[in-house]
Design a protein around this motif. Structure first.
Motif, PDB file in Angstrom:
ATOM      1  N   VAL A  59       0.863  -1.174   0.000  1.00  0.00           N
ATOM      2  CA  VAL A  59       0.000   0.000   0.000  1.00  0.00           C
ATOM      3  C   VAL A  59       0.900   1.224   0.000  1.00  0.00           C
ATOM      4  O   VAL A  59       1.643   1.462   0.951  1.00  0.00           O
ATOM      5  CB  VAL A  59      -0.914   0.015   1.243  1.00  0.00           C
ATOM      6  CG1 VAL A  59      -1.654   1.341   1.338  1.00  0.00           C
ATOM      7  CG2 VAL A  59      -1.884  -1.142   1.190  1.00  0.00           C
ATOM      8  N   PHE A 195      -5.768   9.714  11.599  1.00  0.00           N
ATOM      9  CA  PHE A 195      -5.121   9.796  10.285  1.00  0.00           C
ATOM     10  C   PHE A 195      -3.643   9.403  10.365  1.00  0.00           C
ATOM     11  O   PHE A 195      -3.027   9.104   9.355  1.00  0.00           O
ATOM     12  CB  PHE A 195      -5.250  11.205   9.707  1.00  0.00           C
ATOM     13  CG  PHE A 195      -6.682  11.623   9.577  1.00  0.00           C
ATOM     14  CD1 PHE A 195      -7.673  10.688   9.354  1.00  0.00           C
ATOM     15  CD2 PHE A 195      -7.042  12.949   9.699  1.00  0.00           C
ATOM     16  CE1 PHE A 195      -9.002  11.060   9.246  1.00  0.00           C
ATOM     17  CE2 PHE A 195      -8.373  13.329   9.594  1.00  0.00           C
ATOM     18  CZ  PHE A 195      -9.352  12.385   9.364  1.00  0.00           C
ATOM     19  N   TRP A 198      -1.969   5.852   9.108  1.00  0.00           N
ATOM     20  CA  TRP A 198      -1.523   5.466   7.773  1.00  0.00           C
ATOM     21  C   TRP A 198      -0.245   6.177   7.401  1.00  0.00           C
ATOM     22  O   TRP A 198      -0.050   7.336   7.751  1.00  0.00           O
ATOM     23  CB  TRP A 198      -2.620   5.815   6.754  1.00  0.00           C
ATOM     24  CG  TRP A 198      -3.899   5.138   7.084  1.00  0.00           C
ATOM     25  CD1 TRP A 198      -4.035   3.891   7.610  1.00  0.00           C
ATOM     26  CD2 TRP A 198      -5.210   5.679   6.961  1.00  0.00           C
ATOM     27  NE1 TRP A 198      -5.352   3.600   7.796  1.00  0.00           N
ATOM     28  CE2 TRP A 198      -6.104   4.673   7.404  1.00  0.00           C
ATOM     29  CE3 TRP A 198      -5.723   6.857   6.478  1.00  0.00           C
ATOM     30  CZ2 TRP A 198      -7.468   4.854   7.406  1.00  0.00           C
ATOM     31  CZ3 TRP A 198      -7.078   7.032   6.480  1.00  0.00           C
ATOM     32  CH2 TRP A 198      -7.949   6.041   6.937  1.00  0.00           C
ATOM     33  N   VAL A 202       0.209   7.744   1.512  1.00  0.00           N
ATOM     34  CA  VAL A 202      -1.084   7.459   0.879  1.00  0.00           C
ATOM     35  C   VAL A 202      -1.821   8.762   0.572  1.00  0.00           C
ATOM     36  O   VAL A 202      -2.783   8.776  -0.183  1.00  0.00           O
ATOM     37  CB  VAL A 202      -2.011   6.562   1.731  1.00  0.00           C
ATOM     38  CG1 VAL A 202      -1.330   5.260   2.080  1.00  0.00           C
ATOM     39  CG2 VAL A 202      -2.493   7.269   2.975  1.00  0.00           C
ATOM     40  N   PHE A 203      -1.397   9.840   1.204  1.00  0.00           N
ATOM     41  CA  PHE A 203      -2.072  11.114   0.939  1.00  0.00           C
ATOM     42  C   PHE A 203      -1.314  11.879  -0.129  1.00  0.00           C
ATOM     43  O   PHE A 203      -0.095  11.766  -0.256  1.00  0.00           O
ATOM     44  CB  PHE A 203      -2.145  11.957   2.219  1.00  0.00           C
ATOM     45  CG  PHE A 203      -2.884  11.271   3.320  1.00  0.00           C
ATOM     46  CD1 PHE A 203      -4.228  10.978   3.178  1.00  0.00           C
ATOM     47  CD2 PHE A 203      -2.242  10.898   4.485  1.00  0.00           C
ATOM     48  CE1 PHE A 203      -4.921  10.331   4.186  1.00  0.00           C
ATOM     49  CE2 PHE A 203      -2.926  10.257   5.492  1.00  0.00           C
ATOM     50  CZ  PHE A 203      -4.263   9.966   5.358  1.00  0.00           C
ATOM     51  N   ARG A 204      -2.064  12.657  -0.875  1.00  0.00           N
ATOM     52  CA  ARG A 204      -1.429  13.445  -1.927  1.00  0.00           C
ATOM     53  C   ARG A 204      -1.802  14.910  -1.746  1.00  0.00           C
ATOM     54  O   ARG A 204      -2.776  15.227  -1.064  1.00  0.00           O
ATOM     55  CB  ARG A 204      -1.928  12.986  -3.293  1.00  0.00           C
ATOM     56  CG  ARG A 204      -1.453  11.603  -3.664  1.00  0.00           C
ATOM     57  CD  ARG A 204      -1.837  11.287  -5.078  1.00  0.00           C
ATOM     58  NE  ARG A 204      -3.249  11.654  -5.323  1.00  0.00           N
ATOM     59  CZ  ARG A 204      -3.804  11.662  -6.524  1.00  0.00           C
ATOM     60  NH1 ARG A 204      -3.093  11.363  -7.581  1.00  0.00           N
ATOM     61  NH2 ARG A 204      -5.076  11.976  -6.671  1.00  0.00           N
ATOM     62  N   LEU A 207      -3.663  17.384   1.344  1.00  0.00           N
ATOM     63  CA  LEU A 207      -3.754  16.575   2.565  1.00  0.00           C
ATOM     64  C   LEU A 207      -2.363  16.215   3.069  1.00  0.00           C
ATOM     65  O   LEU A 207      -2.090  16.240   4.261  1.00  0.00           O
ATOM     66  CB  LEU A 207      -4.555  15.298   2.297  1.00  0.00           C
ATOM     67  CG  LEU A 207      -6.076  15.377   2.477  1.00  0.00           C
ATOM     68  CD1 LEU A 207      -6.691  14.007   2.241  1.00  0.00           C
ATOM     69  CD2 LEU A 207      -6.444  15.893   3.846  1.00  0.00           C
ATOM     70  N   PHE A 211      -0.835  17.223   6.722  1.00  0.00           N
ATOM     71  CA  PHE A 211      -0.406  16.265   7.741  1.00  0.00           C
ATOM     72  C   PHE A 211       1.102  16.307   7.983  1.00  0.00           C
ATOM     73  O   PHE A 211       1.612  15.608   8.847  1.00  0.00           O
ATOM     74  CB  PHE A 211      -0.857  14.851   7.370  1.00  0.00           C
ATOM     75  CG  PHE A 211      -2.350  14.678   7.474  1.00  0.00           C
ATOM     76  CD1 PHE A 211      -3.056  15.340   8.480  1.00  0.00           C
ATOM     77  CD2 PHE A 211      -3.050  13.896   6.577  1.00  0.00           C
ATOM     78  CE1 PHE A 211      -4.425  15.196   8.583  1.00  0.00           C
ATOM     79  CE2 PHE A 211      -4.425  13.753   6.683  1.00  0.00           C
ATOM     80  CZ  PHE A 211      -5.113  14.409   7.679  1.00  0.00           C
TER      81      PHE A 211
ATOM     82  N   VAL B  38     -11.499  10.879   4.923  1.00  0.00           N
ATOM     83  CA  VAL B  38     -10.083  10.553   4.794  1.00  0.00           C
ATOM     84  C   VAL B  38      -9.916   9.099   4.350  1.00  0.00           C
ATOM     85  O   VAL B  38      -8.992   8.780   3.587  1.00  0.00           O
ATOM     86  CB  VAL B  38      -9.346  10.849   6.105  1.00  0.00           C
ATOM     87  CG1 VAL B  38      -7.891  10.479   5.984  1.00  0.00           C
ATOM     88  CG2 VAL B  38      -9.470  12.327   6.407  1.00  0.00           C
ATOM     89  N   GLU B  45      -6.998   6.414  -3.522  1.00  0.00           N
ATOM     90  CA  GLU B  45      -5.591   6.452  -3.933  1.00  0.00           C
ATOM     91  C   GLU B  45      -5.076   5.033  -4.204  1.00  0.00           C
ATOM     92  O   GLU B  45      -4.419   4.779  -5.209  1.00  0.00           O
ATOM     93  CB  GLU B  45      -4.758   7.136  -2.846  1.00  0.00           C
ATOM     94  CG  GLU B  45      -3.265   7.178  -3.106  1.00  0.00           C
ATOM     95  CD  GLU B  45      -2.922   7.883  -4.415  1.00  0.00           C
ATOM     96  OE1 GLU B  45      -3.726   8.742  -4.851  1.00  0.00           O
ATOM     97  OE2 GLU B  45      -1.875   7.567  -5.005  1.00  0.00           O
TER      98      GLU B  45
END
Lengths: 267, 266, 334
Positions: A59, A195, A198, A202-204, A207, A211, B38, B45
């Motif tokens: 992932v 949040f 993870w 995984v965030f783009r 976001l 973070f 979220v 994604e």
């Protein structure tokens, strides 16, 4: 704050910790719910990621046991937050709401130190301990062999993460000075903390920036894991330290401003 | 019956006035329930970079999680905190002195906040939908008829579970700690962090029969058009079954509890 | 005598409370086995109150006053004995019963915190099924009696303690209760506000013929308001009668004060009674009731004797005497 001041704060923390420990033992349910189940729930949060890895090998570049390492770090932070910071924030906000903060401010110790040690929930530390254990197991499974430098970098980033966590807590406290209705910010904080479960990759886009720089969950969990796995870039280490320091300066400023405002409002 | 309706309406009006007075704090509460949004970022994604997961591609995840977020707002309840506190501190006295049932007071309080909650939450959902490029909803007439029933059922289920747990405060201190157990299971098994159909094999089958899924996952899947009419009917039966069971439990716990009520404080 | 509104017989209430010794070890042990004790808050209380009476409950903290009141109001289920209020069994909480009583607790509020009090009044109008015209009349009357004109339209959180109590009283009385239970209604208020609330309660009692039961720490509350006093201590009825009777029973001595040109030395006065206060120009003595007839002429015979007064002992002292005596009885019995 001089040396005697620092000692006074330490004595204060010890006294408050004792009181809280006794109070916590009064509630038998707390042992089972906050302690054991708290750790379990925290770990269960990894399920979505495990489900994802059952469909795909990795992932966002993280294998199953690497994700477990992140989860372990998340549990450490969640435990620290739940045991030390959140109860103190709730108690301090209660003081503000009831108008009993004045009594607190009259004590001959730094007011912020008093607020941040106002209460603590020892049971939740179970979760932090379980998280640390999970982290070690995950690292062994991955076959990671962190050297002293890597461990040192991880500790620096973790420290930066804790500083960032407390800075955000202080800001939430400041907000509750502004408006009573903002007292539930600490629960928002609690929810946002999820949040950090993870890896930040995984965030783009916005976001990811959020973070990393504003609510630095990436600093708390992803970066220490990367450090231990030998993937942390030096520049990220710098970012972590700068972000934590920046947040701390902002929080301290806001705190002074809030206290002045509170004092001039006359209760 | 007329008396009852008039009392409900009066409680509802007061509840609306209070909800408006507390709008700032309600906005913060809504932000605490943005977890599905979220999850949306996470799953879409993953689906974008590594291909669809089960029956969900990136657009399906967007629709599902925006739906879950809205269903959560529409079926929200917080009676466990209020009622537990009232029992623990003795504030329940005030409600017990009124010639209407205290639970009616809480029902209307929770119901009154829904419109305010939705007004505050809708812009957020719309913004996410625009950012994600829109989503599809069910066009099926049958599903559209069942959906209101599913939302009511989900709300009744949430309310009764929370109120029953709060009633434990008649016997033990801090019953809200028990609610944490429910909330923890809810996180994983309700479809809040991932659609329950993605859970591995048997686990998915069991999870979809439990009250957690009935409270959130079922109305969400219905809204985004993922259920056949047979599945919708079964889901509704399961959901209302759980709701009825929870209400029976609540009535039982309330009756027993009021008898041992200590009326603490003061 | 008119009909009885409250009739309690052998009323008792027991609570089970958890407790443990101080210290970490005891706390850890308590995790697995909880120690409990049974507290007898009210023990075998029998009491009758007639319509229209104003009765004051006196007693130290934890004496059982509030527990008794809550059983009367139907909030607590008695462990033993029976109570009837206005013909109803309180704990069954029938609608008509709840519409005929009201409970005001000094530290608790029924008003919605962030809304003006009128909003709660409006809610009560519907919930208690008060007819529109009567509601308006009563509201106007209560507002003018309490001088609460503008405050009922401000959010409750902005009101002072006294203003809040005024609004609480209005909310509690809008449905015209025939029995009014008041638990420490003036707690934390300044003297002027206490007097205003007391005056209001008396007016309400006299005009509506409602029965009033009141608990209070403040002796003045009870003395000024209640012709009948009920003293409860350690869950038992200790006394039931008028203030004067209570004073005489507990502290039969009369307190005599007099001013004169030259007061004899304290030692020389011991034959007359116990010297409470002495100065060269004024003296205060406690004297046995049967001796008053002899002592007063003796004092008046002093040169330039003036401002002679004969009083019962102050209520505060009476209460202190009562509760310390109750304790001693207990110890002797045990």
């Amino acid at each position: 704050m001089g040396r005697s001041g620092a000692r006074a704060v330490l004595r204060l923390i010890a006294a408050q910790a004792r009181m809280s420990a006794l109070a916590a033992l009064q509630y038998r349910l707390g042992f089972w719910t906050e302690g054991l189940l708290g750790a379990l729930w925290s770990a269960i949060g990894v399920i979505p990621l495990l489900v994802a890895t059952s469909y795909q090998e990795t992932v966002a570049g993280w294998g199953p046991w690497e994700l477990m390492a992140v989860t372990g770090l998340f549990m450490v932070f969640s435990g620290i937050f739940g045991a030390l910071l959140q109860p103190a924030l709730i108690e301090s906000m209660e003081h503000i709401r009831r108008g009993s903060l004045d009594a607190l401010l009259l004590r001959p110790v730094d007011a912020l130190a008093l607020c941040l040690t106002a209460a603590f929930s020892p049971w939740r530390l179970t979760e932090a301990a379980a998280g640390a254990a999970l982290l070690v197991v995950a690292l062994v499974k991955v076959g990671a062999a962190p050297d002293l430098w890597m461990i040192g970098a991880a500790l620096v980033v973790i420290a930066a993460g804790i500083v960032g966590l407390y800075a955000l807590g202080i800001l939430a406290l400041c907000a509750s000075f502004l408006a009573m209705q903002l007292q539930n910010l600490t629960y928002l904080f609690d929810a946002l903390l999820d949040f950090a479960r993870w890896p930040s990759s995984v965030f783009r886009g916005p976001l990811k920036a959020l973070f990393t720089f504003v609510v630095p969950f990436a600093v708390m969990t992803t970066m220490p894991a990367e450090a231990l796995l030998g993937r942390l870039a030096a520049v990220d280490l710098g970012i972590a330290v700068v972000v934590a320091a920046g947040l701390l300066v902002i929080a301290r400023r806001c705190w002074s401003a809030s206290l002045r405002r509170y004092a001039s409002a006359g209760g | 019956m007329r008396r009852w309706l008039a009392a409900s309406a009066a409680l509802w009006r007061l509840g609306i006035a209070e909800a408006v007075a507390y709008r700032t704090s309600m906005l913060v509460w809504i932000l605490t329930t943005t977890f599905p949004l979220v999850s949306l970022a996470l799953w879409s994604e993953i689906a974008r970079s590594g291909g669809p997961i089960g029956a969900y591609g990136a657009p399906e995840f967007v629709a599902y999680f925006v739906g879950a977020f809205l269903v959560r707002q529409l079926t929200a309840s917080w009676v466990v905190w209020d009622l537990e506190r009232q029992i623990r501190l003795g504030d329940l006295n005030v409600l017990l002195m009124r010639p209407i049932h205290p639970l009616l007071h809480h029902l209307m309080q929770n119901l009154a906040a829904l419109p305010v909650r939705l007004v505050l939450a809708a812009p957020l959902a719309i913004a996410v939908l625009i950012a994600a490029g829109g989503a599809t909803w069910t066009q099926d007439a049958g599903a559209l008829v069942v959906l209101p029933l599913a939302l009511i059922g989900g709300w009744l289920l949430n309310f009764a579970v929370q109120a029953s747990i709060a009633c434990l405060a008649f016997w033990v201190t801090r019953s809200s700690a028990v609610y944490e157990i429910w909330a923890g299971l809810f996180m994983v098994l309700s479809g809040y962090v991932l659609p329950t159909s993605l859970l591995p094999g048997e686990v998915a089958t069991i999870a979809r029969a439990l009250p957690f899924h009935a409270a959130l996952g079922f109305p969400t899947e219905l809204a985004v058009g993922r259920l056949t009419s047979v599945e919708a009917a079964t889901g509704l039966a399961i959901q209302w079954g759980w709701a009825a069971a929870a209400w029976l439990g609540l009535v039982w716990a309330w009756r027993r509890g009021v008898r041992v009520y200590g009326a603490y404080g003061a | 005598m008119s009909e009885l509104v409250v009739r309690a017989e052998g009323l008792s209430k027991r609570f089970t409370v958890a407790h443990r010794e101080a210290g970490l070890g005891a706390a850890v042990r308590a995790l697995f086995r909880r120690q409990t004790t049974t507290v007898e808050a009210v023990r075998g209380l029998s009491l009758s109150i007639a319509r229209g009476e104003r009765v004051g409950f006196l007693g130290p903290n934890g004496a059982g006053k509030t527990t008794t009141l809550k059983m009367f109001a139907g909030l607590l289920l008695p462990s033993a004995g029976s109570v009837r209020v206005g013909g109803w069994t309180p704990h069954q909480r029938e609608r008509e019963f709840l519409r005929s009583i009201s409970l005001v607790v000094g530290q608790k509020r029924q008003l919605s915190w962030d809304l003006p009090a009128v909003d709660t009044f409006e809610l009560n109008r519907v919930i208690f099924e008060i007819e529109g015209r009567i509601f308006k009349q009563r509201l106007e009357r209560l507002v003018s009696l309490l001088a609460a004109g503008s405050i009922i339209e401000k959010p409750v959180r902005q009101l002072s303690l006294g203003e809040r109590m005024k609004c609480e009283l209005i909310a509690a009385l809008l449905h015209g209760p025939q029995v009014l239970f008041l638990d420490e209604p003036t707690i934390g208020m300044d003297v002027a506000m206490q007097a205003a609330i007391r005056g209001f309660i008396r007016t309400y009692n006299e005009e509506e013929g409602a029965t009033v039961l009141l608990t209070s720490h403040y002796m003045e509350d009870v003395a000024a308001l209640c012709p009948r006093i009920v003293v409860i201590d350690e869950g038992r009825l200790r006394f039931d009668g008028s203030i004067e009777a209570l004073t005489r029973e507990i502290s039969p001595l009369r307190r005599i004060s007099v001013s004169a040109a030259r007061i004899p030395a304290a030692a020389a006065l011991a034959a007359l009674g116990r010297v409470v206060e002495w100065s060269p120009s004024r003296v205060t003595l406690d004297v046995a009731p049967e001796a008053v007839a002899a002592v007063v002429p003796a004092l008046l015979a002093w040169p330039e004797s003036r401002e002679l007064s004969v009083k019962d002992a102050p209520l505060e002292e009476v209460m202190r005497a009562l509760f310390s005596r109750a304790k001693t009885d207990e110890e002797e019995a045990g």
